[in-house]
Scaffold this motif. Structure first.
Motif, PDB file in Angstrom:
ATOM      1  N   HIS A 138      13.015  10.634   1.004  1.00  0.00           N
ATOM      2  CA  HIS A 138      12.148  11.691   0.491  1.00  0.00           C
ATOM      3  C   HIS A 138      10.808  11.690   1.208  1.00  0.00           C
ATOM      4  CE1 HIS A 138      10.333  14.438  -2.416  1.00  0.00           C
ATOM      5  NE2 HIS A 138       9.298  13.617  -2.453  1.00  0.00           N
ATOM      6  N   VAL A 139      10.215  10.521   1.374  1.00  0.00           N
ATOM      7  CA  VAL A 139       8.914  10.428   2.061  1.00  0.00           C
ATOM      8  C   VAL A 139       9.032  10.954   3.483  1.00  0.00           C
ATOM      9  CG1 VAL A 139       7.126   8.863   2.910  1.00  0.00           C
ATOM     10  CG2 VAL A 139       8.120   8.499   0.647  1.00  0.00           C
ATOM     11  N   ALA A 140      10.135  10.616   4.154  1.00  0.00           N
ATOM     12  CA  ALA A 140      10.342  11.057   5.533  1.00  0.00           C
ATOM     13  C   ALA A 140      10.434  12.582   5.634  1.00  0.00           C
ATOM     14  CB  ALA A 140      11.600  10.420   6.108  1.00  0.00           C
ATOM     15  N   SER A 141      10.808  13.240   4.540  1.00  0.00           N
ATOM     16  CA  SER A 141      10.947  14.697   4.553  1.00  0.00           C
ATOM     17  C   SER A 141       9.634  15.410   4.256  1.00  0.00           C
ATOM     18  CB  SER A 141      12.007  15.133   3.535  1.00  0.00           C
ATOM     19  OG  SER A 141      11.537  14.950   2.204  1.00  0.00           O
ATOM     20  N   THR A 142       8.601  14.642   3.888  1.00  0.00           N
ATOM     21  CA  THR A 142       7.288  15.224   3.604  1.00  0.00           C
ATOM     22  C   THR A 142       6.392  15.063   4.823  1.00  0.00           C
ATOM     23  OG1 THR A 142       6.277  13.179   2.768  1.00  0.00           O
ATOM     24  CG2 THR A 142       7.599  14.479   1.208  1.00  0.00           C
ATOM     25  N   GLY A 143       5.124  15.422   4.670  1.00  0.00           N
ATOM     26  CA  GLY A 143       4.181  15.270   5.774  1.00  0.00           C
ATOM     27  C   GLY A 143       3.556  13.892   5.855  1.00  0.00           C
ATOM     28  N   ALA A 144       3.974  12.981   4.948  1.00  0.00           N
ATOM     29  CA  ALA A 144       3.395  11.640   4.923  1.00  0.00           C
ATOM     30  C   ALA A 144       3.970  10.778   6.048  1.00  0.00           C
ATOM     31  CB  ALA A 144       3.679  10.978   3.577  1.00  0.00           C
ATOM     32  N   THR A 145       3.234   9.723   6.376  1.00  0.00           N
ATOM     33  CA  THR A 145       3.725   8.712   7.310  1.00  0.00           C
ATOM     34  C   THR A 145       4.471   7.656   6.518  1.00  0.00           C
ATOM     35  OG1 THR A 145       1.878   9.050   8.832  1.00  0.00           O
ATOM     36  CG2 THR A 145       3.067   6.959   9.011  1.00  0.00           C
ATOM     37  N   LEU A 146       5.736   7.460   6.826  1.00  0.00           N
ATOM     38  CA  LEU A 146       6.576   6.509   6.098  1.00  0.00           C
ATOM     39  C   LEU A 146       6.410   5.111   6.668  1.00  0.00           C
ATOM     40  CD1 LEU A 146       8.894   5.713   4.155  1.00  0.00           C
ATOM     41  CD2 LEU A 146      10.494   6.442   5.944  1.00  0.00           C
ATOM     42  N   LEU A 147       6.146   4.153   5.782  1.00  0.00           N
ATOM     43  CA  LEU A 147       6.069   2.745   6.150  1.00  0.00           C
ATOM     44  C   LEU A 147       7.162   2.028   5.363  1.00  0.00           C
ATOM     45  CD1 LEU A 147       4.261   0.945   7.948  1.00  0.00           C
ATOM     46  CD2 LEU A 147       2.872   0.467   5.929  1.00  0.00           C
ATOM     47  N   GLU A 148       8.228   1.576   6.045  1.00  0.00           N
ATOM     48  CA  GLU A 148       9.383   0.991   5.374  1.00  0.00           C
ATOM     49  C   GLU A 148       9.324  -0.535   5.371  1.00  0.00           C
ATOM     50  OE1 GLU A 148      13.267   3.512   5.652  1.00  0.00           O
ATOM     51  OE2 GLU A 148      12.434   3.350   7.667  1.00  0.00           O
ATOM     52  N   PHE A 149       9.849  -1.118   4.283  1.00  0.00           N
ATOM     53  CA  PHE A 149       9.921  -2.564   4.137  1.00  0.00           C
ATOM     54  C   PHE A 149      11.298  -2.942   3.597  1.00  0.00           C
ATOM     55  CE2 PHE A 149       5.434  -1.541   3.903  1.00  0.00           C
ATOM     56  CZ  PHE A 149       4.847  -2.544   4.674  1.00  0.00           C
ATOM     57  N   PRO A 150      11.792  -4.142   3.925  1.00  0.00           N
ATOM     58  CA  PRO A 150      13.123  -4.538   3.471  1.00  0.00           C
ATOM     59  C   PRO A 150      13.214  -4.842   1.979  1.00  0.00           C
ATOM     60  CG  PRO A 150      12.118  -6.287   4.775  1.00  0.00           C
ATOM     61  CD  PRO A 150      11.237  -5.083   4.911  1.00  0.00           C
ATOM     62  N   THR A 151      12.110  -5.205   1.335  1.00  0.00           N
ATOM     63  CA  THR A 151      12.156  -5.538  -0.090  1.00  0.00           C
ATOM     64  C   THR A 151      11.152  -4.681  -0.860  1.00  0.00           C
ATOM     65  OG1 THR A 151      10.449  -7.267  -0.050  1.00  0.00           O
ATOM     66  CG2 THR A 151      12.715  -7.919   0.501  1.00  0.00           C
ATOM     67  N   PRO A 152      11.422  -4.424  -2.142  1.00  0.00           N
ATOM     68  CA  PRO A 152      10.492  -3.602  -2.938  1.00  0.00           C
ATOM     69  C   PRO A 152       9.138  -4.268  -3.148  1.00  0.00           C
ATOM     70  CG  PRO A 152      12.235  -4.502  -4.321  1.00  0.00           C
ATOM     71  CD  PRO A 152      12.619  -4.795  -2.909  1.00  0.00           C
ATOM     72  N   ASP A 153       9.113  -5.594  -3.275  1.00  0.00           N
ATOM     73  CA  ASP A 153       7.837  -6.284  -3.475  1.00  0.00           C
ATOM     74  C   ASP A 153       6.898  -6.073  -2.294  1.00  0.00           C
ATOM     75  OD1 ASP A 153       8.586  -7.217  -5.944  1.00  0.00           O
ATOM     76  OD2 ASP A 153       9.227  -9.184  -5.226  1.00  0.00           O
ATOM     77  N   GLU A 154       7.466  -5.981  -1.090  1.00  0.00           N
ATOM     78  CA  GLU A 154       6.640  -5.760   0.102  1.00  0.00           C
ATOM     79  C   GLU A 154       6.003  -4.382   0.102  1.00  0.00           C
ATOM     80  OE1 GLU A 154       8.326  -7.941   3.902  1.00  0.00           O
ATOM     81  OE2 GLU A 154       9.998  -7.247   2.653  1.00  0.00           O
ATOM     82  N   THR A 155       6.665  -3.408  -0.503  1.00  0.00           N
ATOM     83  CA  THR A 155       6.087  -2.066  -0.550  1.00  0.00           C
ATOM     84  C   THR A 155       4.834  -2.050  -1.423  1.00  0.00           C
ATOM     85  OG1 THR A 155       7.439  -1.321  -2.446  1.00  0.00           O
ATOM     86  CG2 THR A 155       8.369  -1.034  -0.242  1.00  0.00           C
ATOM     87  N   VAL A 156       4.883  -2.775  -2.530  1.00  0.00           N
ATOM     88  CA  VAL A 156       3.715  -2.862  -3.417  1.00  0.00           C
ATOM     89  C   VAL A 156       2.594  -3.646  -2.730  1.00  0.00           C
ATOM     90  CG1 VAL A 156       2.871  -3.683  -5.646  1.00  0.00           C
ATOM     91  CG2 VAL A 156       5.179  -2.708  -5.462  1.00  0.00           C
ATOM     92  N   ALA A 157       2.960  -4.724  -2.058  1.00  0.00           N
ATOM     93  CA  ALA A 157       1.960  -5.537  -1.347  1.00  0.00           C
ATOM     94  C   ALA A 157       1.249  -4.718  -0.280  1.00  0.00           C
ATOM     95  CB  ALA A 157       2.631  -6.756  -0.727  1.00  0.00           C
ATOM     96  N   ALA A 158       1.968  -3.789   0.346  1.00  0.00           N
ATOM     97  CA  ALA A 158       1.373  -2.963   1.396  1.00  0.00           C
ATOM     98  C   ALA A 158       0.244  -2.095   0.857  1.00  0.00           C
ATOM     99  CB  ALA A 158       2.438  -2.094   2.048  1.00  0.00           C
ATOM    100  N   VAL A 159       0.372  -1.646  -0.384  1.00  0.00           N
ATOM    101  CA  VAL A 159      -0.696  -0.869  -1.006  1.00  0.00           C
ATOM    102  C   VAL A 159      -1.873  -1.775  -1.338  1.00  0.00           C
ATOM    103  CG1 VAL A 159      -1.324   0.533  -3.009  1.00  0.00           C
ATOM    104  CG2 VAL A 159       0.912   0.829  -1.939  1.00  0.00           C
ATOM    105  N   ARG A 160      -1.577  -2.926  -1.874  1.00  0.00           N
ATOM    106  CA  ARG A 160      -2.648  -3.844  -2.273  1.00  0.00           C
ATOM    107  C   ARG A 160      -3.457  -4.351  -1.079  1.00  0.00           C
ATOM    108  NH1 ARG A 160       0.940  -6.469  -7.081  1.00  0.00           N
ATOM    109  NH2 ARG A 160      -0.362  -5.721  -8.810  1.00  0.00           N
ATOM    110  N   ASN A 161      -2.803  -4.523   0.067  1.00  0.00           N
ATOM    111  CA  ASN A 161      -3.539  -5.056   1.222  1.00  0.00           C
ATOM    112  C   ASN A 161      -4.061  -3.968   2.157  1.00  0.00           C
ATOM    113  OD1 ASN A 161      -1.432  -4.263   2.978  1.00  0.00           O
ATOM    114  ND2 ASN A 161      -0.396  -6.241   2.817  1.00  0.00           N
ATOM    115  N   GLY A 162      -3.881  -2.692   1.763  1.00  0.00           N
ATOM    116  CA  GLY A 162      -4.464  -1.607   2.521  1.00  0.00           C
ATOM    117  C   GLY A 162      -3.609  -1.057   3.645  1.00  0.00           C
TER     118      GLY A 162
END
Length: 244
Positions: A138-162
């Motif tokens: 879904h993100v890839a179909s929008t105008g956003a830049t998609l940043l993919e990670f192998p685990t869900p915890d890493e996706t949350v960490a990516a927001v917390r660390n900027g």
């Protein structure tokens, strides 16, 4: 992929899916409350583990659980490293071209965006999502830049660390994380409920028709007697989406 599907078909035909055979249930073990590792026992636990065990009991099948990383969970099912997938997997057309699904065992659970600020631009910023999920698609179909990670915890960490402006995932996965963050993480305004997919179901090889029918019958039975709704409330709370 075609060769893998042919090999899986031959193997299934040779071994069969008799009720006495041990059915290997594949899961990730990293997506609470659907599936996770119990710190006390080291075993897999969660909504799908409770549900899978009950479905096996009702279908009179002997089942065992196998852990597998998300990014290879479908290829390893097709390669016969296990017989089912119960890993918070939404049913969609792309996946149905490769594997079969039972009927959904959850209603259409919504996805959501979470961030450090409620006014983040999720359509023009950087959004983190787990690899090979309907959310990343879904993100890839929008105008956003998609940043993919192998685990869900890493996706949350990516927001917390900027690294990312927001994370996009199943709302039921994000809800306890947002709640326990003490205001650090919030829902993005207008994007806190995003319907995607057809509901979550059990994945099986396309050749395993008999096994799929057994699990479908057990799911139907649990819907009719209310026990599936009871499990949904147990794991997702009193406000959980349930079957009518």
């Amino acid at each position: 992929m075609k060769k893998l599907l042919i090999a899986a078909t031959v193997l299934a035909a040779a071994t069969g899916m008799a009720s006495s055979q041990t059915v290997r249930m594949g899961t990730e073990g990293a997506y609470p409350p659907y599936n996770f590792i119990d710190d006390a026992t080291g075993d897999v636990a969660g909504f799908e583990i409770d549900l899978g065990n009950e479905l096996c009991a009702r279908a009179e099948l002997e089942c065992t659980w196998v852990r597998n990383d998300w990014d290879t969970i479908i290829p390893n099912l097709v390669s016969s490293n296990y017989d089912t997938i119960m890993a918070g997997m939404n049913i969609n057309e792309e996946r149905k071209a490769v594997i079969a699904f039972t009927q959904p065992y959850t209603p259409g659970m919504p996805s959501a965006y979470a961030a450090l600020s409620a006014d983040v631009d999720v359509e023009g910023g950087v959004v983190a999502a787990q690899t090979n999920t309907i959310q990343s698609g879904h993100v890839a179909s929008t105008g956003a830049t998609l940043l993919e990670f192998p685990t869900p915890d890493e996706t949350v960490a990516a927001v917390r660390n900027g690294e990312a402006d927001a994370v996009f995932a199943d709302k039921d996965f994000l809800a306890p994380i947002v709640e326990e963050s003490n205001g650090e993480l919030v829902w993005v305004e207008g994007y806190d409920t995003v319907p995607l997919g057809e509901g979550i179901g059990m994945g099986l090889r396309q050749s395993d028709t008999e096994l799929r029918e057994k699990f479908d019958a057990a799911i139907t039975e649990m819907k009719q007697d209310g026990s599936l709704n009871q499990l949904l409330v147990k794991w997702f709370g009193e406000d959980a989406m349930v079957f009518e």
